[in-house]
Design a protein around this motif. Sequence first.
Motif, PDB file in Angstrom:
ATOM      1  N   PHE A 182       4.772  13.883 -61.977  1.00 38.73           N
ATOM      2  CA  PHE A 182       5.108  12.792 -62.884  1.00 38.73           C
ATOM      3  C   PHE A 182       6.423  13.097 -63.606  1.00 38.73           C
ATOM      4  O   PHE A 182       7.288  12.227 -63.731  1.00 38.73           O
ATOM      5  CB  PHE A 182       3.980  12.599 -63.892  1.00 38.73           C
ATOM      6  CG  PHE A 182       4.150  11.400 -64.788  1.00 38.73           C
ATOM      7  CD1 PHE A 182       3.693  10.154 -64.394  1.00 38.73           C
ATOM      8  CD2 PHE A 182       4.769  11.521 -66.024  1.00 38.73           C
ATOM      9  CE1 PHE A 182       3.850   9.041 -65.213  1.00 38.73           C
ATOM     10  CE2 PHE A 182       4.931  10.418 -66.852  1.00 38.73           C
ATOM     11  CZ  PHE A 182       4.471   9.172 -66.451  1.00 38.73           C
TER      12      PHE A 182
ATOM     13  N   GLY B  35      -1.348   4.412 -57.777  1.00 43.39           N
ATOM     14  CA  GLY B  35      -0.209   4.798 -58.609  1.00 43.39           C
ATOM     15  C   GLY B  35       0.492   3.587 -59.203  1.00 43.39           C
ATOM     16  O   GLY B  35       0.915   3.605 -60.372  1.00 43.39           O
TER      17      GLY B  35
ATOM     18  N   LEU C 232      -1.684   2.334 -62.039  1.00 45.22           N
ATOM     19  CA  LEU C 232      -1.504   3.188 -63.218  1.00 45.22           C
ATOM     20  C   LEU C 232      -0.189   2.878 -63.933  1.00 45.22           C
ATOM     21  O   LEU C 232      -0.132   2.791 -65.163  1.00 45.22           O
ATOM     22  CB  LEU C 232      -1.520   4.662 -62.808  1.00 45.22           C
ATOM     23  CG  LEU C 232      -2.857   5.330 -62.528  1.00 45.22           C
ATOM     24  CD1 LEU C 232      -2.630   6.762 -62.063  1.00 45.22           C
ATOM     25  CD2 LEU C 232      -3.747   5.310 -63.762  1.00 45.22           C
ATOM     26  N   GLY C 233       0.888   2.736 -63.143  1.00 39.44           N
ATOM     27  CA  GLY C 233       2.191   2.461 -63.723  1.00 39.44           C
ATOM     28  C   GLY C 233       2.194   1.178 -64.536  1.00 39.44           C
ATOM     29  O   GLY C 233       2.755   1.132 -65.640  1.00 39.44           O
TER      30      GLY C 233
ATOM     31  N   THR D 262       1.387   8.346 -72.132  1.00 45.29           N
ATOM     32  CA  THR D 262       1.844   8.840 -70.821  1.00 45.29           C
ATOM     33  C   THR D 262       1.087  10.101 -70.417  1.00 45.29           C
ATOM     34  O   THR D 262       0.774  10.299 -69.235  1.00 45.29           O
ATOM     35  CB  THR D 262       3.359   9.118 -70.817  1.00 45.29           C
ATOM     36  OG1 THR D 262       3.683  10.123 -71.790  1.00 45.29           O
ATOM     37  CG2 THR D 262       4.146   7.859 -71.123  1.00 45.29           C
TER      38      THR D 262
ATOM     39  N   LEU E  40      -2.211   8.942 -69.209  1.00 46.22           N
ATOM     40  CA  LEU E  40      -2.030   8.287 -67.919  1.00 46.22           C
ATOM     41  C   LEU E  40      -2.034   9.304 -66.782  1.00 46.22           C
ATOM     42  O   LEU E  40      -2.659   9.093 -65.736  1.00 46.22           O
ATOM     43  CB  LEU E  40      -0.707   7.517 -67.937  1.00 46.22           C
ATOM     44  CG  LEU E  40      -0.512   6.428 -66.894  1.00 46.22           C
ATOM     45  CD1 LEU E  40      -1.405   5.245 -67.195  1.00 46.22           C
ATOM     46  CD2 LEU E  40       0.959   5.989 -66.891  1.00 46.22           C
TER      47      LEU E  40
ATOM     48  N   GLY F  88      -5.438   9.598 -64.945  1.00 44.85           N
ATOM     49  CA  GLY F  88      -5.168   8.988 -63.649  1.00 44.85           C
ATOM     50  C   GLY F  88      -5.394   9.937 -62.492  1.00 44.85           C
ATOM     51  O   GLY F  88      -5.958   9.571 -61.457  1.00 44.85           O
TER      52      GLY F  88
ATOM     53  N   ALA G 229       3.494   6.249 -60.237  1.00 39.64           N
ATOM     54  CA  ALA G 229       3.347   5.985 -61.671  1.00 39.64           C
ATOM     55  C   ALA G 229       4.550   6.514 -62.450  1.00 39.64           C
ATOM     56  O   ALA G 229       5.030   5.879 -63.396  1.00 39.64           O
ATOM     57  CB  ALA G 229       2.059   6.615 -62.192  1.00 39.64           C
TER      58      ALA G 229
ATOM     59  N   THR H 172       7.155   4.294 -64.655  1.00 36.84           N
ATOM     60  CA  THR H 172       7.329   4.629 -66.075  1.00 36.84           C
ATOM     61  C   THR H 172       8.779   4.973 -66.389  1.00 36.84           C
ATOM     62  O   THR H 172       9.316   4.579 -67.425  1.00 36.84           O
ATOM     63  CB  THR H 172       6.427   5.822 -66.454  1.00 36.84           C
ATOM     64  OG1 THR H 172       5.068   5.498 -66.156  1.00 36.84           O
ATOM     65  CG2 THR H 172       6.544   6.150 -67.936  1.00 36.84           C
TER      66      THR H 172
END
Length: 415
Positions: free
Chosen positions: A81, A215, A218-219, A239, A242, A246, A264, A268
């Motif tokens: 991430f 993904g 989630l984003g 975040t 997440l 996630g 994701a 983001t």
Amino acid sequence: MSVNEIITITIVLTAVFAYINHRLIKWPPTIGIMVLSLLFSILVVILGSSGSWVAEKVRQLVGAIDFEDVLMNFMLSFLLFAGAIHVDANKLKQERWPVLLLATMGTLISTCLVGGLMFYLFKLFSLNIPLIYCVLFGSLISPTDPIAVLGILKEAKIPSSLELKISGESLFNDGVAVVIFITITEIAKSGGAHIDILDTGKLFLREAVGGLFFGGVLGYIGYWALRSIDDYKVEVLITLALVAGGYLLADRLHVSGPLAMVIAGIITGNKVKNEVMSDITRDYLGKFWELIDELLNAILFLLIGLEMLIIKLNITLLCIGVIAIFLVLLSRLVSVALPVSLLRFKIKFEQHAVAILTWGGLRGGLSVAMALSLPANMYHDEFLLITYVIVVFSILVQGLTIGKVAKRLQPATAK
């Protein structure tokens, strides 16, 4: 050893090695920390017979940490991430075809080629390891590790377009490789005797496509949540939730968590940061995830160096590992050259792109973690030692020279 001791010793060693590297060695932090960690491991081995308290504590530390679990189920989500959040989606879109083919076709070619070459190499040393297990080894050693690549590329001054190809490929082929590894592991459990193509295809699609879709979900959940508030402390916390929540949910849904984190992170880092965040939040969020990336990378490479303490040394396997370095590089060359050749008809590549992509394809902690996850009946000890030899060479030799290789080719390489 208590959790407090594990965390304390790990952080202290990482800080000490980072300080020594910064003041004296001045290598890229990840490489410098790993080298010092390797040297420290050798010192621990020497001191072990004398009953040193330090040596004993470090041995306990390595024995107490499940490297595979720590990386695959915790660190990997945050590192992917953190890497993806700084990727420019517009520039990545321009390089989408090279990244896509290298991450999929390239990984599959390398997996099969490494597997076939290793099968005959083992036979040369009178080790009769079935082909399916050799292909399994190919799947764990073929991916270029984003954790190693992203950390080192920051220090290697290569053309930005090539840097994006390498980093983009490594982010996505990480998830693809885990899916391939899981798929081949399932086949290997039956000894390769009963391969159901339909079931294998379903497993691959569920993990890969499901991970990409999840993904995206989630984003956009993050986008919706962050759009409704303006408080950088809460937004950073969201975040974090997440990523942690996630990744855990992806595992429960049996979809690819690594691919989900990449998607994701890209959403983001682009749509969310550009459309719904204030300048203050954008600044804090970027610095926070950059710090997370640096800290976890430092700890990871410390652990890679210390893992030497639990690896069973064998002269024959060491020789195989050294030869395997060249076989893996050859496979990487082929797996890069074929997709690039196909794409040259519609996409202009930088001169010497194949050479730089080949040498810049570093292996790292992900390969070690997957090797550690193998059960004993799948040649755990053999594959772990060979993997470790390849990873150490990749990070130390390729990692330290990729900048010099690129600079040597720079006059003929497009900026």
